[in-house]
Write an enzyme that holds these catalytic residues in place. Sequence first.
Site, PDB file in Angstrom:
ATOM      1  N   THR A  17       1.256  -1.594  -0.027  1.00  0.00           N
ATOM      2  CA  THR A  17      -0.061   0.064  -0.165  1.00  0.00           C
ATOM      3  C   THR A  17       0.415   1.396  -0.460  1.00  0.00           C
ATOM      4  O   THR A  17       2.193   1.685   0.396  1.00  0.00           O
ATOM      5  CB  THR A  17      -0.812   0.591   0.925  1.00  0.00           C
ATOM      6  N   ASP A  18       0.734   2.099  -0.340  1.00  0.00           N
ATOM      7  CA  ASP A  18       0.979   3.871  -0.539  1.00  0.00           C
ATOM      8  C   ASP A  18       0.373   4.593   0.690  1.00  0.00           C
ATOM      9  O   ASP A  18      -0.164   3.859   1.363  1.00  0.00           O
ATOM     10  CB  ASP A  18       1.058   4.457  -1.287  1.00  0.00           C
ATOM     11  N   ARG A  19       0.929   5.485   0.254  1.00  0.00           N
ATOM     12  CA  ARG A  19       0.344   6.940   1.748  1.00  0.00           C
ATOM     13  C   ARG A  19      -1.185   7.242   1.815  1.00  0.00           C
ATOM     14  O   ARG A  19      -2.533   7.466   2.390  1.00  0.00           O
ATOM     15  CB  ARG A  19       0.400   7.813   2.006  1.00  0.00           C
ATOM     16  N   MET A  20      -1.671   6.549   0.918  1.00  0.00           N
ATOM     17  CA  MET A  20      -3.241   6.760   0.676  1.00  0.00           C
ATOM     18  C   MET A  20      -4.666   5.435   0.590  1.00  0.00           C
ATOM     19  O   MET A  20      -5.434   5.061   0.706  1.00  0.00           O
ATOM     20  CB  MET A  20      -3.758   7.064  -0.776  1.00  0.00           C
ATOM     21  N   ILE A  22      -4.139   2.026  -0.401  1.00  0.00           N
ATOM     22  CA  ILE A  22      -4.223   1.872  -1.101  1.00  0.00           C
ATOM     23  C   ILE A  22      -2.806   1.031  -2.015  1.00  0.00           C
ATOM     24  O   ILE A  22      -2.041   1.208  -2.159  1.00  0.00           O
ATOM     25  CB  ILE A  22      -5.144   2.536  -3.029  1.00  0.00           C
TER      26      ILE A  22
END
Length: 143
Positions: A17-20, A22
């Site tokens: 995942t990333d900071r969003m 997702i």
Amino acid sequence: MSSTMIPYRHTAQYYETDRMGIIHHSNFIHWMEEARIDYLRQQGIRYSDLEASGLISPIYEIRCRYKRPVRFEDVVAVEVSLTKYTGVKLILSYRMVNESDGTVCAEGESTSCFTDSDGKPISLKKEFPGLHVLFENLLGQLK
């Protein structure tokens, strides 16, 4: 050789995942590569056996169109199909579907070639005729 392919399944991991919150887009490319190796295995071709025989099949072009986000713990089925085979290159298409709701998350395509262990391009028809016939037969099933 199998005419019915079982989609490659991947459970989205937290580290992907990333900071969003997702799955980062780069991971879809990893899943396509995992699915490519699985596709070959389902055809009776172990990639490690190819390498042991001196044959390498590097990707030299890859594309991915992102359609819907994937989140941690989503299970994605990667459907792989042979699009084109020329004896020198192999083109596969990918369709990534979220198993929970059936939405298409991404679609892509990869083009790989065949080289010897030194990176010199080769023709499967000349160097690996059995493999050439297998890919020709798979392509014939599409028509």
